[in-house]
Write a protein that holds these residues in place. Structure first.
Motif, short mmCIF file in Angstrom:
data_model
loop_
_atom_site.label_atom_id
_atom_site.label_comp_id
_atom_site.label_asym_id
_atom_site.label_seq_id
_atom_site.Cartn_x
_atom_site.Cartn_y
_atom_site.Cartn_z
N GLY A 37 0.79 -1.22 0.00
CA GLY A 37 0.00 0.00 0.00
C GLY A 37 0.82 1.26 0.00
N ALA A 38 2.12 1.15 -0.24
CA ALA A 38 2.99 2.33 -0.21
C ALA A 38 2.83 3.15 -1.49
N LEU A 39 3.01 4.46 -1.34
CA LEU A 39 2.95 5.37 -2.49
C LEU A 39 4.33 5.44 -3.14
N GLY A 40 4.38 5.17 -4.44
CA GLY A 40 5.65 5.19 -5.14
C GLY A 40 5.44 5.32 -6.64
N PRO A 41 6.54 5.41 -7.40
CA PRO A 41 6.42 5.57 -8.86
C PRO A 41 5.67 4.42 -9.52
N ARG A 42 5.90 3.18 -9.05
CA ARG A 42 5.21 2.05 -9.67
C ARG A 42 3.70 2.17 -9.47
N TYR A 43 3.29 2.54 -8.26
CA TYR A 43 1.87 2.69 -7.97
C TYR A 43 1.25 3.77 -8.86
N LEU A 71 -7.06 -6.00 -14.39
CA LEU A 71 -5.95 -6.93 -14.12
C LEU A 71 -4.70 -6.22 -13.63
N ILE A 72 -4.52 -4.95 -14.00
CA ILE A 72 -3.28 -4.26 -13.63
C ILE A 72 -3.53 -3.16 -12.59
N SER A 73 -4.75 -3.05 -12.09
CA SER A 73 -5.04 -1.99 -11.12
C SER A 73 -4.36 -2.27 -9.78
N PRO A 74 -3.67 -1.26 -9.19
CA PRO A 74 -2.98 -1.45 -7.90
C PRO A 74 -3.79 -0.97 -6.70
N LEU A 75 -5.11 -0.77 -6.88
CA LEU A 75 -5.90 -0.18 -5.79
C LEU A 75 -6.06 -1.10 -4.59
N MET A 76 -5.86 -2.39 -4.77
CA MET A 76 -6.06 -3.31 -3.64
C MET A 76 -5.10 -3.00 -2.50
N GLY A 77 -3.86 -2.62 -2.83
CA GLY A 77 -2.85 -2.40 -1.79
C GLY A 77 -3.24 -1.36 -0.77
N PRO A 78 -3.51 -0.09 -1.16
CA PRO A 78 -3.84 0.93 -0.15
C PRO A 78 -5.18 0.67 0.54
N ILE A 79 -6.14 0.03 -0.14
CA ILE A 79 -7.43 -0.23 0.51
C ILE A 79 -7.27 -1.29 1.61
#
Length: 529
Positions: A37-43, A71-79
């Motif tokens: 859930g970290a904020l970074g360039p990849r996110y 399939l490529i959404s990174p929203l799961m991490g911070p939620i």
């Protein structure tokens, strides 16, 4: 049985079972959640790519493209990090998760709005409209997605697949919100934004529930636990009320539309008619029905009768608007078909007769053209030059035209100054020039013959001649006649190779061939260089 009959015993058994079977490395899970859930360039990059693909899929109404964005959404991490921080009361992690989510939301809205603004497709598609009216089912999808996401995170099994489910509930509504902002449609932006916030809170709180079930936050005080429970229950209740009302309205609209369609179809069958188009809308408490009816006869009272029937069934005001399109009955259609078939047969007969007549006319034209070609071939060769502006007609000896006649033919074929036909006579003896008795003066007839001779020499491309005068053996008169003709020709740039007088023998031979008049003539003949 004793476990089931005593609640306290049941609770102790559940706690014992959870302690025995739900053992996890909590520190490892928390570290993994913090990293995901970290904020970074990849996110940031993956958020932009995912929302861009989702927006394009929504504009094209393509489900396959929208799935690709999930399939490529990174929203799961911070939620998941947000839900886990609520379970453990880790305010620092909660702030970081909220910061990551806010950045992701802003990036998504920005890229979605930018794509819509530069796109020629700005009409809301069915995939867009499907995400503007959230209901209770959407809340249940979000809850199940959140529980599955938390379970996959804690057990470290199937996180990617579950992440797709979470992205299903979040990324498309977020892209639709950007679409609504870009086109200035507050209804679309507001509906999709409400769906996004509903799904976000439901997923995060579902993660909190699953995390508590696995023992995260077990050291919280009773007050903290009560606060968590109150927050979760209150949020779900507040979300469920408007979503439940929306679901009820959708169900009511569906029921009303089915009732209207069934009633209209039954009435149409009784009148031997058919409903082709039907639209059902609501205006406050009134149901508006707009339909197109194909009917063989006018139905002036059907709309009023349908309004009364529908008001009795639906128990609310109904306004029916029928647009009638009159059609012929089956007997009339059969007569029209027979008439049309007869007309088609008549047209075919006429076309056949016309083709036969055209074929006969074409044969006659070809025959005439063949005769004309044969006639032209007997007269000579006709050539078109200078892109159709000039023509050259080389007469054959079979044409039977002497020099004066050939010249008159050329004069008769003058059309205009732009189009000229040059007639070249067949090579032949030039006309003889006749003089009066004992005279060497050129009269009008002689000069006319000289003009014909000059024209023939030009067509044959000769500029040198021999001139022979006759006077029945009178050399002086014959020479004078030859000199008069030679002088006329020289004045017109024709070279005279020789101008001589014929002796008595030559004159007698010419008289024998041409007759008595040949005693007073002058002969002109082309001379080679």
């Amino acid at each position: 049985m004793s476990v089931l009959t005593h609640p306290e015993t049941l609770w102790r058994w559940l706690r014992q079972w959870r302690t025995t079977h739900l053992n996890t490395d909590r520190s490892d899970v928390v570290a993994h959640v913090d990293e995901a859930g970290a904020l970074g360039p990849r996110y940031a990059f993956m958020i932009v790519m995912s929302c861009g693909i989702a927006t394009l899929g929504l504009l094209q109404n393509s489900v396959a493209v929208i799935i690709g964005a999930m399939l490529i959404s990174p929203l799961m991490g911070p939620i998941v990090k947000m839900g886990m921080s609520l379970a453990t009361f880790d305010l620092r992690s909660l702030r970081e998760a909220l910061k990551t989510l806010v950045v992701g939301v802003l990036l998504s809205l920005g890229i979605a709005a930018l794509i819509v603004l530069v796109s020629p497709l700005q009409e809301p598609t069915p995939e867009i409209l499907a995400r503007t009216a959230p209901n209770l089912f959407d809340l249940l999808v979000a809850i199940f997605s959140g529980l599955a996401g938390a379970y996959a995170t804690v057990t470290r099994k199937g996180e990617t697949i579950v992440g797709v489910a979470i992205a299903t509930a979040l990324m498309p509504p977020l892209a639709v919100t950007g679409f609504g902002l870009a086109v200035g449609n507050g209804s679309i932006a507001g509906g999709a934004g409400f769906l996004f916030m509903t799904n976000l809170l439901a997923i995060a709180l579902s993660v909190t529930i699953m995390a508590r079930w696995y023992g995260f936050g077990r050291h919280d005080s009773p007050k903290q636990t009560a606060w968590q429970a109150a927050l979760i229950v209150t949020t779900f209740v507040l979300l469920s009320i408007p979503l439940g009302i929306a679901l009820r309205n959708i169900a009511a609209r569906g029921l009303a539309e089915r009732t209207v369609r069934t009633t209209l179809n039954d009435a149409a069958r009784e009148a031997n008619a058919r409903v082709t188009t039907l639209r059902v809308e609501r205006a406050d408490e009134t149901i508006l029905v707009d339909a197109v009816l194909l009917t063989p006869s006018a139905q002036p009272r059907m709309a009023k009768r349908l309004e009364d029937q529908l008001e009795d069934v639906l128990e609310r005001p109904v306004r029916v608007t029928l647009s009638e399109v009159l059609t012929a009955d089956e007997a009339a259609l059969a007569r029209d078909k027979a008439t049309l078939a007869e007309l088609r047969a008549s047209v075919q007969r006429l076309q056949t007769a016309q083709r036969d007549s055209s074929a006969a006319q074409h044969a006659e034209v070809e025959k005439t053209q063949a005769l004309a070609q044969r006639a032209m071939a007997s007269l000579g060769q006709f050539d078109v030059v200078d892109q159709g502006r000039q023509a050259r007609w080389l007469l054959s000896p079979q044409a039977g035209l002497d020099v004066p006649a050939a010249r008159r033919l050329e004069q008769a074929m003058v059309v205009d100054d732009a189009t000229r036909v040059q007639v070249v006579p067949a090579f032949q003896p030039l006309p003889m020039l006749h003089f009066e008795d004992d005279s060497s003066v050129l009269d009008a007839d002689a000069e006319a013959r000289l003009a014909d001779i000059l024209w023939a020499l030009q067509r044959w491309q000769y500029d040198r001649v021999d001139v022979l005068g006759h006077a029945g053996g009178e050399i002086v008169l014959a020479q004078a006649r030859a000199d008069a003709v030679a002088e006329w020709l020289r004045a017109r740039d024709v070279e005279v190779a020789a101008a001589t007088a014929a002796d008595r023998d030559a004159s007698r031979q010419l008289i024998a061939e041409q007759g008595r008049d040949a005693i007073r003539v002058v002969q002109v003949s082309p001379a080679a260089r």
